[in-house]
Design a protein around this motif. Structure first.
Motif, PDB file in Angstrom:
ATOM      1  N   ILE A  42      -2.755   8.026 -42.188  1.00  0.00           N
ATOM      2  CA  ILE A  42      -2.568   8.699 -40.900  1.00  0.00           C
ATOM      3  C   ILE A  42      -1.081   8.949 -40.640  1.00  0.00           C
ATOM      4  O   ILE A  42      -0.636  10.081 -40.470  1.00  0.00           O
ATOM      5  CB  ILE A  42      -3.179   7.870 -39.744  1.00  0.00           C
ATOM      6  N   GLY A  43      -0.317   7.823 -40.650  1.00  0.00           N
ATOM      7  CA  GLY A  43       1.111   7.969 -40.294  1.00  0.00           C
ATOM      8  C   GLY A  43       1.896   8.766 -41.290  1.00  0.00           C
ATOM      9  O   GLY A  43       2.610   9.732 -40.929  1.00  0.00           O
ATOM     10  N   VAL A  44       1.821   8.430 -42.581  1.00  0.00           N
ATOM     11  CA  VAL A  44       2.606   9.140 -43.606  1.00  0.00           C
ATOM     12  C   VAL A  44       2.075  10.562 -43.814  1.00  0.00           C
ATOM     13  O   VAL A  44       2.851  11.522 -43.926  1.00  0.00           O
ATOM     14  CB  VAL A  44       2.586   8.348 -44.941  1.00  0.00           C
ATOM     15  N   LEU A  45       0.724  10.656 -43.878  1.00  0.00           N
ATOM     16  CA  LEU A  45       0.119  11.966 -44.141  1.00  0.00           C
ATOM     17  C   LEU A  45       0.468  12.992 -43.056  1.00  0.00           C
ATOM     18  O   LEU A  45       0.737  14.151 -43.349  1.00  0.00           O
ATOM     19  CB  LEU A  45      -1.403  11.821 -44.268  1.00  0.00           C
ATOM     20  N   HIS A  46       0.495  12.556 -41.794  1.00  0.00           N
ATOM     21  CA  HIS A  46       0.766  13.466 -40.688  1.00  0.00           C
ATOM     22  C   HIS A  46       2.213  13.374 -40.198  1.00  0.00           C
ATOM     23  O   HIS A  46       2.578  14.033 -39.207  1.00  0.00           O
ATOM     24  CB  HIS A  46      -0.182  13.197 -39.515  1.00  0.00           C
ATOM     25  N   GLY A  47       3.016  12.540 -40.821  1.00  0.00           N
ATOM     26  CA  GLY A  47       4.418  12.412 -40.424  1.00  0.00           C
ATOM     27  C   GLY A  47       4.586  11.803 -39.049  1.00  0.00           C
ATOM     28  O   GLY A  47       5.564  12.108 -38.337  1.00  0.00           O
ATOM     29  N   ASP A  48       3.666  10.965 -38.637  1.00  0.00           N
ATOM     30  CA  ASP A  48       3.691  10.348 -37.299  1.00  0.00           C
ATOM     31  C   ASP A  48       4.508   9.052 -37.362  1.00  0.00           C
ATOM     32  O   ASP A  48       3.989   7.969 -37.645  1.00  0.00           O
ATOM     33  CB  ASP A  48       2.263  10.064 -36.845  1.00  0.00           C
ATOM     34  N   GLY A  50       5.998   7.353 -34.945  1.00  0.00           N
ATOM     35  CA  GLY A  50       5.622   6.393 -33.900  1.00  0.00           C
ATOM     36  C   GLY A  50       4.443   5.537 -34.332  1.00  0.00           C
ATOM     37  O   GLY A  50       4.421   4.314 -34.114  1.00  0.00           O
ATOM     38  N   PHE A  51       3.446   6.205 -34.926  1.00  0.00           N
ATOM     39  CA  PHE A  51       2.266   5.464 -35.401  1.00  0.00           C
ATOM     40  C   PHE A  51       2.666   4.465 -36.492  1.00  0.00           C
ATOM     41  O   PHE A  51       2.199   3.322 -36.504  1.00  0.00           O
ATOM     42  CB  PHE A  51       1.231   6.450 -35.938  1.00  0.00           C
ATOM     43  N   ILE A  52       3.553   4.907 -37.399  1.00  0.00           N
ATOM     44  CA  ILE A  52       4.001   4.032 -38.489  1.00  0.00           C
ATOM     45  C   ILE A  52       4.700   2.792 -37.918  1.00  0.00           C
ATOM     46  O   ILE A  52       4.459   1.665 -38.353  1.00  0.00           O
ATOM     47  CB  ILE A  52       4.943   4.798 -39.446  1.00  0.00           C
ATOM     48  N   LEU A  53       5.582   3.015 -36.907  1.00  0.00           N
ATOM     49  CA  LEU A  53       6.313   1.888 -36.315  1.00  0.00           C
ATOM     50  C   LEU A  53       5.369   0.936 -35.585  1.00  0.00           C
ATOM     51  O   LEU A  53       5.519  -0.286 -35.643  1.00  0.00           O
ATOM     52  CB  LEU A  53       7.391   2.411 -35.365  1.00  0.00           C
ATOM     53  N   ARG A  54       4.407   1.517 -34.844  1.00  0.00           N
ATOM     54  CA  ARG A  54       3.461   0.657 -34.120  1.00  0.00           C
ATOM     55  C   ARG A  54       2.630  -0.188 -35.084  1.00  0.00           C
ATOM     56  O   ARG A  54       2.454  -1.386 -34.911  1.00  0.00           O
ATOM     57  CB  ARG A  54       2.537   1.517 -33.244  1.00  0.00           C
ATOM     58  N   MET A  55       2.085   0.483 -36.107  1.00  0.00           N
ATOM     59  CA  MET A  55       1.263  -0.246 -37.081  1.00  0.00           C
ATOM     60  C   MET A  55       2.106  -1.252 -37.880  1.00  0.00           C
ATOM     61  O   MET A  55       1.660  -2.353 -38.201  1.00  0.00           O
ATOM     62  CB  MET A  55       0.585   0.736 -38.046  1.00  0.00           C
ATOM     63  N   GLY A  56       3.363  -0.842 -38.175  1.00  0.00           N
ATOM     64  CA  GLY A  56       4.263  -1.747 -38.894  1.00  0.00           C
ATOM     65  C   GLY A  56       4.567  -2.993 -38.069  1.00  0.00           C
ATOM     66  O   GLY A  56       4.578  -4.124 -38.588  1.00  0.00           O
ATOM     67  N   GLY A  57       4.804  -2.804 -36.776  1.00  0.00           N
ATOM     68  CA  GLY A  57       5.047  -3.952 -35.887  1.00  0.00           C
ATOM     69  C   GLY A  57       3.832  -4.853 -35.799  1.00  0.00           C
ATOM     70  O   GLY A  57       3.943  -6.094 -35.786  1.00  0.00           O
ATOM     71  N   LEU A  58       2.643  -4.218 -35.721  1.00  0.00           N
ATOM     72  CA  LEU A  58       1.405  -5.011 -35.680  1.00  0.00           C
ATOM     73  C   LEU A  58       1.223  -5.798 -36.968  1.00  0.00           C
ATOM     74  O   LEU A  58       0.802  -6.976 -36.942  1.00  0.00           O
ATOM     75  CB  LEU A  58       0.220  -4.069 -35.456  1.00  0.00           C
ATOM     76  N   MET A  59       1.576  -5.173 -38.115  1.00  0.00           N
ATOM     77  CA  MET A  59       1.476  -5.878 -39.396  1.00  0.00           C
ATOM     78  C   MET A  59       2.403  -7.091 -39.430  1.00  0.00           C
ATOM     79  O   MET A  59       2.019  -8.170 -39.891  1.00  0.00           O
ATOM     80  CB  MET A  59       1.832  -4.929 -40.551  1.00  0.00           C
ATOM     81  N   LEU A  60       3.640  -6.909 -38.901  1.00  0.00           N
ATOM     82  CA  LEU A  60       4.591  -8.030 -38.865  1.00  0.00           C
ATOM     83  C   LEU A  60       4.068  -9.165 -37.984  1.00  0.00           C
ATOM     84  O   LEU A  60       4.190 -10.352 -38.320  1.00  0.00           O
ATOM     85  CB  LEU A  60       5.950  -7.549 -38.358  1.00  0.00           C
ATOM     86  N   LEU A  61       3.477  -8.790 -36.845  1.00  0.00           N
ATOM     87  CA  LEU A  61       2.950  -9.796 -35.924  1.00  0.00           C
ATOM     88  C   LEU A  61       1.799 -10.575 -36.562  1.00  0.00           C
ATOM     89  O   LEU A  61       1.749 -11.810 -36.493  1.00  0.00           O
ATOM     90  CB  LEU A  61       2.475  -9.100 -34.639  1.00  0.00           C
ATOM     91  N   ILE A  62       0.892  -9.850 -37.220  1.00  0.00           N
ATOM     92  CA  ILE A  62      -0.255 -10.489 -37.868  1.00  0.00           C
ATOM     93  C   ILE A  62       0.210 -11.356 -39.042  1.00  0.00           C
ATOM     94  O   ILE A  62      -0.287 -12.461 -39.273  1.00  0.00           O
ATOM     95  CB  ILE A  62      -1.276  -9.428 -38.325  1.00  0.00           C
ATOM     96  N   ALA A  63       1.215 -10.843 -39.801  1.00  0.00           N
ATOM     97  CA  ALA A  63       1.760 -11.607 -40.919  1.00  0.00           C
ATOM     98  C   ALA A  63       2.400 -12.908 -40.419  1.00  0.00           C
ATOM     99  O   ALA A  63       2.252 -13.975 -41.028  1.00  0.00           O
ATOM    100  CB  ALA A  63       2.781 -10.784 -41.685  1.00  0.00           C
TER     101      ALA A  63
END
Length: 578
Positions: A42-48, A50-63
């Motif tokens: 979603i994020g890379v394919l559509h160049g989004d 904001g979505f990449i940062l949000r999902m990346g932050g969520l990944m860091l939190l879960i990790a």
């Protein structure tokens, strides 16, 4: 190992907490690849961005949450395993402490030490692994399979094809390793035995110039252990290359077929990346299982060896129906043997046969005889170190088998043939007979035992440290400290098993004179080799080949007992014996 699970009961709450933490850890690890797939698809394919940062932050939190669960689960699993190992060691030591000499001889001291240390360490290690890997592996494997199927069912067939190969490798290697682990522990017992003999007998070894021989014995035992350990490690080492080869081929196949499915439009790049992560989780969970299979056989052998000890019922144990029979200091300390016969387990002939006599308070009963006559065996029946084959040993009219061992032994001050001292101060060693002994009681006991003079000559007096085994004091000093240990107890019955043999004649005479006053109200039983030590005894029992061949005072036995006359003639002149 299941039979040892009962010792886990105090840690059930901690184990449950570990399982919850491990479950949370696995959930976080399973969720991360799905988030990564969304970032790519979603994020890379559509160049989004904001979505990449949000999902990346969520990944860091879960990790971070997963890392916290991992740390906490490791801490609590280690704490539970350490407590379990401690409780098991305490139980094993307590059980072994109740053994008679028969059980010690059956298992062997060096083997008991190995079982209490190395074997329990093996089980403790597996306990940690079971709470961590053995719980994580199936959760991760099942969760990974579910997520892989949800991502792409067709590609999941590659994983299904690799599972039987991994399972077969684990089973084959585990089956071959089990007998070798059993042999490994036995060879470790042997190494401990050789090392223990080499260390405890170092003076004798040096005196006879047998250093090289003992080194050779140790090297042979060590080489034998090493050879078996290498065989085990070679077998177990074969497991990892097989598994890694299978995993790598599986990953190559997934990428190959995944690439085809992406070209055909059946799959997205992010999904393939997530699928590879799930495949790695599934396959690495099987590696965890393989690691458990490596250590589980050895732990199973260790558990079997510990159970073997715990399941031994001591030959000498209290009759619980008689626990309230007596109090430690009631009675007068009268010892009576009635037609006692005793033989060691497996022996053809009895060591003692039809022994009958009575020893009362205010009397000194001496036992003399040639080597192997059964003198030490006889007095070992009084504190019930062994049980009679037939007949009865009574203390104050009660069969010792019907008296709680703690009560019986509280009545007795026992000085063994081989004086045993423990590491600690001189005061600690004397207080072994009476924990709450005062300074005055210590001094009095040492004075009676003719030990006060050499204690005062030492730099720290009663606070002088005794080395392990009492190696920094002489044989005579050991015996006098062992006698002081018995005297401070002020028991009703004193048993001296050839406890004056290392003393010179002057010290022997002074000690016996001091003992006569100190023990005038107690029953005194002395085993001696020297006639001069027992010449004034109220009753002398002469043993020959396990039978009483004479009983009476010195003068009577000179007239009536040939064996006694021979012993006297070999030690004393005619004037001395008269």
């Amino acid at each position: 190992m299941l039979r040892l699970a009962r010792f886990m009961k105090p840690y059930r709450g901690m184990i449950a907490l570990v399982l919850i933490l491990v479950f949370a850890q696995v959930l976080t690890e399973l969720y991360l690849p799905a988030l990564m797939a969304d970032i790519v698809d979603i994020g890379v394919l559509h160049g989004d961005t904001g979505f990449i940062l949000r999902m990346g932050g969520l990944m860091l939190l879960i990790a971070a949450l997963g890392m916290g669960c991992t740390i906490a689960s490791s801490y609590f699993s280690a704490k539970a395993a350490s407590g379990y190992g401690r409780d098991l060691r305490n139980k094993l030591f307590s059980h072994v402490s109740s053994f008679s000499q028969q059980e010690y001889d059956r298992i062997g001291t060096s083997s008991l030490i190995t079982r209490t240390t190395n074997d329990i360490n093996q089980i403790q290690h597996v306990f940690i692994m079971m709470m961590r890997m053995m719980v994580v592996a199936p959760m991760m494997c099942i969760g990974g399979i579910i997520m892989a199927l949800a991502t792409d069912r067709t590609l999941a067939l590659v994983i299904v094809a690799s599972l039987p190969i991994l399972a077969a490798a684990i089973l084959i290697i585990g089956r071959k390793g089990m007998p070798l682990f059993k042999a490994l522990q036995k060879k470790l017992d042997r190494l401990n035995l050789v090392q223990r003999e080499g260390l405890t007998g170092i003076r004798v070894i040096r005196a006879f110039n047998r250093d090289r021989y003992e080194q050779q014995r140790f090297q042979e035992a060590n080489a034998d252990l090493t050879k078996t350990a290498l065989r085990v490690n070679r077998i177990m080492a074969a497991m990892m290359p097989v598994m890694m080869l299978t995993i790598n081929f599986s990953i190559v196949a997934i990428i190959w077929f995944g690439g085809i499915r992406i070209d055909n439009g059946h799959m997205l790049v992010g999904d393939l990346m997530a699928f590879i992560q799930y495949a790695m989780m599934i396959l690495f969970s099987l590696i965890m299982v393989s690691v458990i299979f490596v250590i589980l056989p050895r732990a199973a052998v260790s558990a079997q060896r510990i159970n073997e000890v715990l399941e031994i019922t001591p030959a000498i144990r209290d009759d619980h129906a008689q626990q309230g029979l007596d109090e430690p200091h009631t009675g007068r300390g009268i010892v009576e043997f009635r037609n006692v016969t005793f033989r060691y387990p497996g022996a053809e002939a009895p060591v003692l046969e039809n022994i009958s006599f009575t020893a009362g308070p205010g009397e000194v009963t001496a036992i003399i005889g040639g080597t192997g006559a059964g003198k030490s065996t006889l007095i070992n029946l009084i504190p019930r170190f062994f049980d009679v084959e037939s007949g009865t040993v009574l203390v104050d009219g009660v069969d010792v088998r019907q008296m709680p061992q703690a009560v019986l032994r509280q009545k007795i001050g026992f000085v063994p043939q081989r004086a045993v001292l423990f590491s600690g101060t001189i005061a600690d060693n004397i207080r072994y007979g009476k924990e709450d002994a005062t300074e005055e009681e210590l001094r009095k006991a040492a004075e009676t035992a003719q030990a006060l003079e050499f204690i005062h000559e030492m730099e720290k007096g009663f606070e002088t440290m005794i080395a392990q085994g009492g190696s920094n004091v002489s044989g005579g000093q050991k015996q006098r400290l062992a006698i002081a240990r018995a005297l401070v107890r002020r028991p009703q019955i004193y048993v001296f098993d050839d406890s004056f043999s290392a003393l010179d004649y002057k010290t022997d005479a002074k000690l016996r004179a001091a003992l006569r006053e100190e023990t005038k109200d107690a029953t005194v039983i002395i085993v001696a080799q020297r006639v001069s030590t027992i010449i004034d005894a109220d009753r002398i029992i002469v043993l020959d080949q396990g039978r009483i061949v004479g009983m009476g005072r010195h003068e009577q036995l000179l007239q009536t007992c040939d064996v006694y006359r021979e012993i006297v003639a070999s030690q004393l002149s005619e004037e001395e014996s008269a």
